[in-house]
Design an enzyme around this catalytic site. Sequence first.
Site, PDB file in Angstrom:
ATOM      1  N   LYS A  22       0.863  -1.183   0.000  1.00  0.00           N
ATOM      2  CA  LYS A  22       0.000   0.000   0.000  1.00  0.00           C
ATOM      3  C   LYS A  22       0.895   1.227   0.000  1.00  0.00           C
ATOM      4  CE  LYS A  22      -3.846   2.060   2.640  1.00  0.00           C
ATOM      5  NZ  LYS A  22      -4.724   1.910   3.808  1.00  0.00           N
ATOM      6  N   SER A  53      -9.663   1.979   2.775  1.00  0.00           N
ATOM      7  CA  SER A  53      -8.757   2.734   1.932  1.00  0.00           C
ATOM      8  C   SER A  53      -7.718   1.875   1.208  1.00  0.00           C
ATOM      9  CB  SER A  53      -8.046   3.789   2.778  1.00  0.00           C
ATOM     10  OG  SER A  53      -7.200   3.166   3.733  1.00  0.00           O
ATOM     11  N   SER A  65      -9.891  -0.377   7.057  1.00  0.00           N
ATOM     12  CA  SER A  65      -9.316  -0.353   5.709  1.00  0.00           C
ATOM     13  C   SER A  65      -8.579  -1.598   5.248  1.00  0.00           C
ATOM     14  CB  SER A  65      -8.392   0.843   5.560  1.00  0.00           C
ATOM     15  OG  SER A  65      -9.173   1.995   5.386  1.00  0.00           O
TER      16      SER A  65
HETATM   17  N1  GLN Z   1     -13.233   4.502   6.223  1.00  0.00           N
HETATM   18  C1  GLN Z   1     -12.534   4.940   7.381  1.00  0.00           C
HETATM   19  C2  GLN Z   1     -12.062   6.367   7.188  1.00  0.00           C
HETATM   20  O1  GLN Z   1     -12.295   6.896   6.163  1.00  0.00           O
HETATM   21  C3  GLN Z   1     -11.395   4.020   7.716  1.00  0.00           C
HETATM   22  C4  GLN Z   1     -10.173   4.256   6.904  1.00  0.00           C
HETATM   23  C5  GLN Z   1      -9.026   3.434   7.339  1.00  0.00           C
HETATM   24  O2  GLN Z   1      -9.170   2.425   8.025  1.00  0.00           O
HETATM   25  N2  GLN Z   1      -7.824   3.862   6.945  1.00  0.00           N
HETATM   26  O3  GLN Z   1     -11.446   6.932   8.040  1.00  0.00           O
END
Ligand code: GLN
Length: 488
Positions: free
Chosen positions: A79, A154, A178
């Site tokens: 990532k 994400s 995420s």
């Molecule tokens: N969807 C959540 C956010 O937008 C989690 C994102 C994540 O786990 N990096 O913060």
Amino acid sequence: MSDALHDLTVAQLAARLKSRDVSADEVARHFLARSQAASDLGAYLALDEEATLAQARAADALLTAGNAPALAGVPIAHKDIFVTRDFATTAGSKMLEAYRSPFDATVVHRLAEAGMVTLGKLNCDEFAMGSGNENSAYGVARNPWDAVRVPGGSSGGSAAAVAGRLAPAATGTDTGGSIRQPASFCGITGIKPTYGRASRYGMVAFASSLDQAGPMARTAEDCALLLSAICGPDPDRDSTSLDVPAEDFTRGLTGDLTGLRIGLPTEFFGGGLNGDVRAAIDGALAELRQLGATVVDISLPRTRMAIPVYYVLAAAEASSNLSRFDGVKFGYRAPDYTDLEDMYKKTRAQGFGDEVQRRIMTGAYVLSHGYYDAYYLQAQKVRRLIAQDFQRAFEQCDVIAGPVAPSVAWGIGAHGDDPLADYLADIYTLPASLAGLPGLSVPAGFGEGGMPVGLQLIGNYLQEGRLLNVAHRLQQATDFHQRRPPGA
Ligand code: GLN
């Protein structure tokens, strides 16, 4: 399963490489070619054939010498939130366009020490803020099961790459879901360990009290292999890393579920859950019961509060973490400005996307004098209560199971300009994040439009091994993880 290299799991690839049946060079070239050909998926942000092949050559040398580490020559993609010396790191943001780190993140370093070869860097929401990979400054990533849908976020590029067989495994990070949610949306397996298990050193920071790294792969066995390499203390570099020695998670994969008590939180099966997801989850739970587990009803009464609590705390931490991007120290600087203040303003207005700016403003607001007590402090208190609810629940059960998300992957653009639609879909992943508990998503079936559905398993602190064992047993009994997206 066919014999093509891209159909092999990490475990199978490691064995084939060890026996010198294939070379690391051959394997790397195979995945690079597939990744280049699949650029429509938008999974990768950076590929660098030369860098990858140099790593593969080094792995081949060790393999030939007979002293190679466990995962020598097996490719992985990271990532783009992990800093890497050999590849640019953008965190999905214009702010870090073409940024080159002088060092590797601990997670990247440890996987390299295990012999893995980096294929490239994967698309993600900007600074990991998002639920569909639609907030990346470098375009969307697509779901290999249906290219007009999101892969989740994400870590969307990570999930798309693994599901599309462009990489046998990938790293992800999970702040509020995420790893688990994109794994669920793309039909792969992903685990977020206990907070502090994996070092955050070299992970571009979003919300430091929540951010955790973890592996994403097709099988629980592969996740166990990778997690064993990733975990372990990193006291000099991450003061929040736990002083718990690394363990070999593959040892716990006994497949024995006798006496296992699975808790089902009533709040995870309420009105907001779509029927198709519910049906797949029920099917997986029936399977686990047949395999020896028992099921008990439990309650996580503050589930509903997880959304406001998380979006206050994560925004607060983000506003603080992202203050470092000021046009002076890192990355982007606005080309035209009149004075220092104007430079800060223009740099941040141009360098950050809408969602990131929204979080910074929300975060600065909840931390500001006069609102700190009303929002930030309150959220901290409720966070503590959410963690206590889990401890009460674990008196009645060994693992908690439920959906990862209320629906299957939605269409690209379907949430339009409504950030709340994204936030609300995080309802089932946020509670474990706030409590710092390990959580996993394992393929559990298919729902609307033939899209994958993941079963979420949440364990008590340091119970990753138990989660992986349950997922592994389920994968011995089902073939959801072996189904391939069309065209992959
Ligand atoms: N969807 C959540 C956010 O937008 C989690 C994102 C994540 O786990 N990096 O913060």
